[in-house]
Design a protein around this motif. Structure first.
Motif, short mmCIF file in Angstrom:
data_model
loop_
_atom_site.label_atom_id
_atom_site.label_comp_id
_atom_site.label_asym_id
_atom_site.label_seq_id
_atom_site.Cartn_x
_atom_site.Cartn_y
_atom_site.Cartn_z
N ARG A 102 0.84 -1.19 0.00
CA ARG A 102 0.00 0.00 0.00
C ARG A 102 0.87 1.23 0.00
O ARG A 102 1.96 1.24 0.56
N ARG A 103 0.33 2.28 -0.61
CA ARG A 103 1.04 3.56 -0.62
C ARG A 103 0.01 4.68 -0.52
O ARG A 103 -0.91 4.75 -1.34
N ASP A 104 0.15 5.52 0.49
CA ASP A 104 -0.74 6.66 0.68
C ASP A 104 -0.07 7.90 0.10
O ASP A 104 1.13 8.11 0.28
N LEU A 105 -0.86 8.70 -0.61
CA LEU A 105 -0.34 9.94 -1.15
C LEU A 105 -1.44 10.97 -1.29
O LEU A 105 -2.62 10.64 -1.19
N VAL A 106 -1.05 12.19 -1.50
CA VAL A 106 -2.00 13.27 -1.76
C VAL A 106 -1.87 13.63 -3.23
O VAL A 106 -0.77 13.91 -3.71
N ALA A 107 -2.97 13.59 -3.95
CA ALA A 107 -2.95 13.85 -5.38
C ALA A 107 -3.76 15.10 -5.69
O ALA A 107 -4.80 15.35 -5.07
N GLY A 108 -3.29 15.85 -6.67
CA GLY A 108 -3.99 17.04 -7.13
C GLY A 108 -4.35 16.89 -8.60
O GLY A 108 -4.17 15.82 -9.19
N PRO A 109 -4.84 17.94 -9.21
CA PRO A 109 -5.24 17.89 -10.63
C PRO A 109 -4.10 17.46 -11.56
O PRO A 109 -4.34 16.71 -12.51
N ALA A 110 -2.88 17.89 -11.32
CA ALA A 110 -1.76 17.53 -12.19
C ALA A 110 -1.48 16.03 -12.13
O ALA A 110 -1.24 15.39 -13.16
N GLU A 111 -1.52 15.46 -10.94
CA GLU A 111 -1.30 14.01 -10.79
C GLU A 111 -2.43 13.22 -11.46
O GLU A 111 -2.18 12.20 -12.10
N ARG A 112 -3.64 13.71 -11.31
CA ARG A 112 -4.80 13.05 -11.93
C ARG A 112 -4.64 13.03 -13.45
O ARG A 112 -4.84 12.01 -14.10
N GLU A 113 -4.30 14.17 -14.03
CA GLU A 113 -4.13 14.25 -15.49
C GLU A 113 -2.95 13.40 -15.96
O GLU A 113 -3.04 12.76 -17.01
N GLY A 114 -1.87 13.37 -15.17
CA GLY A 114 -0.74 12.51 -15.52
C GLY A 114 -1.13 11.04 -15.51
O GLY A 114 -0.75 10.28 -16.40
N TYR A 115 -1.90 10.64 -14.50
CA TYR A 115 -2.37 9.26 -14.42
C TYR A 115 -3.25 8.93 -15.62
O TYR A 115 -3.09 7.88 -16.26
N ARG A 116 -4.18 9.81 -15.93
CA ARG A 116 -5.10 9.56 -17.04
C ARG A 116 -4.34 9.45 -18.37
O ARG A 116 -4.68 8.61 -19.21
N ALA A 117 -3.32 10.28 -18.56
CA ALA A 117 -2.51 10.21 -19.79
C ALA A 117 -1.75 8.89 -19.86
O ALA A 117 -1.70 8.25 -20.91
N ARG A 118 -1.17 8.45 -18.74
CA ARG A 118 -0.46 7.16 -18.72
C ARG A 118 -1.42 6.01 -18.98
O ARG A 118 -1.08 5.06 -19.70
N LEU A 119 -2.63 6.07 -18.39
CA LEU A 119 -3.62 5.02 -18.62
C LEU A 119 -4.01 4.97 -20.10
O LEU A 119 -4.12 3.88 -20.68
N ARG A 120 -4.21 6.12 -20.72
CA ARG A 120 -4.54 6.16 -22.15
C ARG A 120 -3.42 5.52 -22.98
O ARG A 120 -3.69 4.72 -23.88
N ARG A 121 -2.17 5.87 -22.68
CA ARG A 121 -1.04 5.29 -23.42
C ARG A 121 -0.96 3.78 -23.20
O ARG A 121 -0.70 3.02 -24.13
N LEU A 122 -1.18 3.34 -21.97
CA LEU A 122 -1.17 1.90 -21.66
C LEU A 122 -2.23 1.17 -22.48
O LEU A 122 -1.95 0.17 -23.13
N ARG A 123 -3.44 1.70 -22.47
CA ARG A 123 -4.55 1.05 -23.19
C ARG A 123 -4.30 1.06 -24.71
O ARG A 123 -4.56 0.07 -25.38
N GLU A 124 -3.80 2.17 -25.23
CA GLU A 124 -3.50 2.23 -26.66
C GLU A 124 -2.41 1.24 -27.03
O GLU A 124 -2.49 0.57 -28.06
N GLY A 125 -1.38 1.11 -26.18
CA GLY A 125 -0.31 0.16 -26.43
C GLY A 125 -0.82 -1.28 -26.45
O GLY A 125 -0.46 -2.07 -27.33
N LEU A 126 -1.66 -1.63 -25.49
CA LEU A 126 -2.23 -2.98 -25.45
C LEU A 126 -3.16 -3.23 -26.63
O LEU A 126 -3.14 -4.30 -27.24
#
Length: 163
Positions: A102-126
């Motif tokens: 487990r890992r606890d962190l505090v996320a803001g809008p920039a982290e959310r958008e970074g995550y969403r971009a990485r998820l999009r790239r992951l899905r496109e790659g697969l």
């Protein structure tokens, strides 16, 4: 992660109820799954790998490994609503179901958008790796009714209505 392998002559059995009731907790991350789990399909068989695919990997290499020895491969990504679209900001606990870390962190809008971009790239790659291997990349929401998922998958050619 779960990997199902089945001969093409037999119908692909679906678990009763929705995906939420199915245990997808694997004993090992998919890239480290024992070779035995990938054995056993006839050359004309299909293999269905069900995972969140949220681990570091090379999509092309993973698809080659999973598609070895079968006629058809389907990658099914199952994500929760929060994994698809994380909260805008606040405290977040990340849990790895394979390692139970487990890992606890505090996320803001920039982290959310970074995550969403990485998820999009992951899905496109697969999706591209599966397409190049004449396979399928499908997705499912853990809360989506199984009947709706199967109707969508029938449109993709993974399952066929019967009886």
């Amino acid at each position: 992660a779960r990997v199902w392998t089945q001969d093409a002559a037999a119908p692909l059995a679906a678990p009763p109820g929705g995906l939420r009731g199915v245990s997808f907790g694997g004993g090992a991350p998919l890239p480290e799954a024992p070779a035995l789990a990938l054995a056993g399909a006839a050359r004309g068989g299909i293999r269905v790998a069900v995972s969140d695919f949220l681990f570091p990997h090379d999509p092309d290499a993973l698809v080659r490994r999973l598609g070895r020895g079968v006629a058809r491969l389907a990658l099914v990504q199952v994500l929760s609503r929060a994994e698809r679209d994380p909260p805008a900001s606040g405290r977040v606990r990340l849990e790895d179901v394979e390692t139970l870390s487990r890992r606890d962190l505090v996320a803001g809008p920039a982290e959310r958008e970074g995550y969403r971009a990485r998820l999009r790239r992951l899905r496109e790659g697969l999706r591209e790796a599966a397409r190049a291997a004449r396979g399928l990349f499908l997705d499912a929401d853990e809360a989506e009714p199984l009947a709706a998922i199967l109707r969508r998958w029938a449109g993709e050619g993974l399952v066929e209505p019967c009886g």
